[in-house]
Scaffold this motif. Structure first.
Motif, short mmCIF file in Angstrom:
data_model
loop_
_atom_site.label_atom_id
_atom_site.label_comp_id
_atom_site.label_asym_id
_atom_site.label_seq_id
_atom_site.Cartn_x
_atom_site.Cartn_y
_atom_site.Cartn_z
N UNK A 219 0.85 -1.18 0.00
CA UNK A 219 0.00 0.00 0.00
C UNK A 219 0.89 1.23 0.00
N UNK A 220 0.64 2.16 -0.93
CA UNK A 220 1.38 3.42 -1.00
C UNK A 220 0.55 4.48 -0.29
N UNK A 221 1.19 5.17 0.66
CA UNK A 221 0.51 6.23 1.41
C UNK A 221 1.33 7.50 1.31
N UNK A 222 0.71 8.55 0.81
CA UNK A 222 1.39 9.84 0.76
C UNK A 222 1.15 10.55 2.09
N UNK A 223 2.13 11.28 2.54
CA UNK A 223 2.00 11.99 3.81
C UNK A 223 2.04 11.05 5.00
N UNK A 224 2.81 9.99 4.90
CA UNK A 224 2.84 8.95 5.94
C UNK A 224 3.66 9.34 7.17
N UNK A 225 4.29 10.50 7.15
CA UNK A 225 5.16 10.87 8.27
C UNK A 225 4.40 11.44 9.45
N UNK A 226 3.16 11.92 9.25
CA UNK A 226 2.40 12.48 10.37
C UNK A 226 0.93 12.57 10.00
N UNK A 227 0.13 12.90 10.98
CA UNK A 227 -1.29 13.14 10.77
C UNK A 227 -2.06 11.93 10.29
N UNK B 103 -2.14 10.46 7.38
CA UNK B 103 -1.34 9.48 6.63
C UNK B 103 -0.63 8.52 7.55
N UNK B 104 -0.07 9.05 8.64
CA UNK B 104 0.63 8.20 9.61
C UNK B 104 -0.35 7.21 10.25
N UNK B 105 -1.50 7.69 10.68
CA UNK B 105 -2.46 6.81 11.36
C UNK B 105 -3.03 5.75 10.42
N UNK B 106 -3.24 6.11 9.16
CA UNK B 106 -3.70 5.12 8.19
C UNK B 106 -2.62 4.06 7.98
N UNK B 107 -1.37 4.50 7.87
CA UNK B 107 -0.25 3.55 7.72
C UNK B 107 -0.18 2.62 8.92
N UNK B 108 -0.33 3.18 10.10
CA UNK B 108 -0.26 2.39 11.33
C UNK B 108 -1.39 1.36 11.39
N UNK B 109 -2.59 1.77 11.08
CA UNK B 109 -3.74 0.85 11.11
C UNK B 109 -3.57 -0.26 10.07
N UNK B 110 -3.17 0.12 8.86
CA UNK B 110 -3.02 -0.90 7.81
C UNK B 110 -1.91 -1.88 8.14
N UNK B 111 -0.83 -1.41 8.75
CA UNK B 111 0.27 -2.30 9.10
C UNK B 111 -0.09 -3.19 10.28
N UNK B 112 -0.63 -2.60 11.34
CA UNK B 112 -0.89 -3.36 12.56
C UNK B 112 -2.14 -4.23 12.48
N UNK C 229 6.69 11.25 1.94
CA UNK C 229 6.49 12.50 2.67
C UNK C 229 7.57 13.50 2.30
N UNK C 230 7.42 14.71 2.78
CA UNK C 230 8.37 15.77 2.42
C UNK C 230 9.59 15.79 3.32
N UNK C 231 9.47 15.25 4.53
CA UNK C 231 10.56 15.32 5.50
C UNK C 231 11.09 13.91 5.77
N UNK C 232 12.31 13.67 5.32
CA UNK C 232 12.88 12.32 5.45
C UNK C 232 13.02 11.88 6.90
N UNK C 233 13.45 12.78 7.78
CA UNK C 233 13.63 12.40 9.19
C UNK C 233 12.30 12.03 9.84
N UNK C 234 11.23 12.76 9.52
CA UNK C 234 9.92 12.43 10.07
C UNK C 234 9.43 11.08 9.56
#
Length: 67
Positions: free
Chosen positions: A12-20, A22-31, A41-46
């Motif tokens: 699954x490709x999620x844009x904006x996965x570093x926060x907000x 996008x992050x919560x959708x990534x977390x739910x889909x993974x877990x 995302x725009x910030x590599x460290x995030x």
């Protein structure tokens, strides 16, 4: 559970996965659904921090299933 099986091990490709959202959708889909997440995302460290947090949760979930 049958509803979740069709997503298991899917990529699954999620844009904006570093926060907000996008992050919560990534977390739910993974877990909860067992998806492989490809996050952007725009910030590599995030993104790295988000990945590490989700990995930590996945590892603790696997450990709890062992016991």
């Amino acid at each position: 559970m049958a509803r979740k099986k069709w997503l298991y091990n899917k990529n699954v490709v999620i844009t904006g996965a570093s926060s907000g959202i996008g992050y919560y959708i990534a977390k739910i889909l993974a877990l909860d659904f067992g998806c492989n997440i490809i996050g952007t995302g725009r910030n590599e460290q995030k993104l790295i921090n988000a990945k590490n947090q989700i990995d930590k949760l996945l590892n603790s979930q696997k450990e709890s299933k062992k016991h």
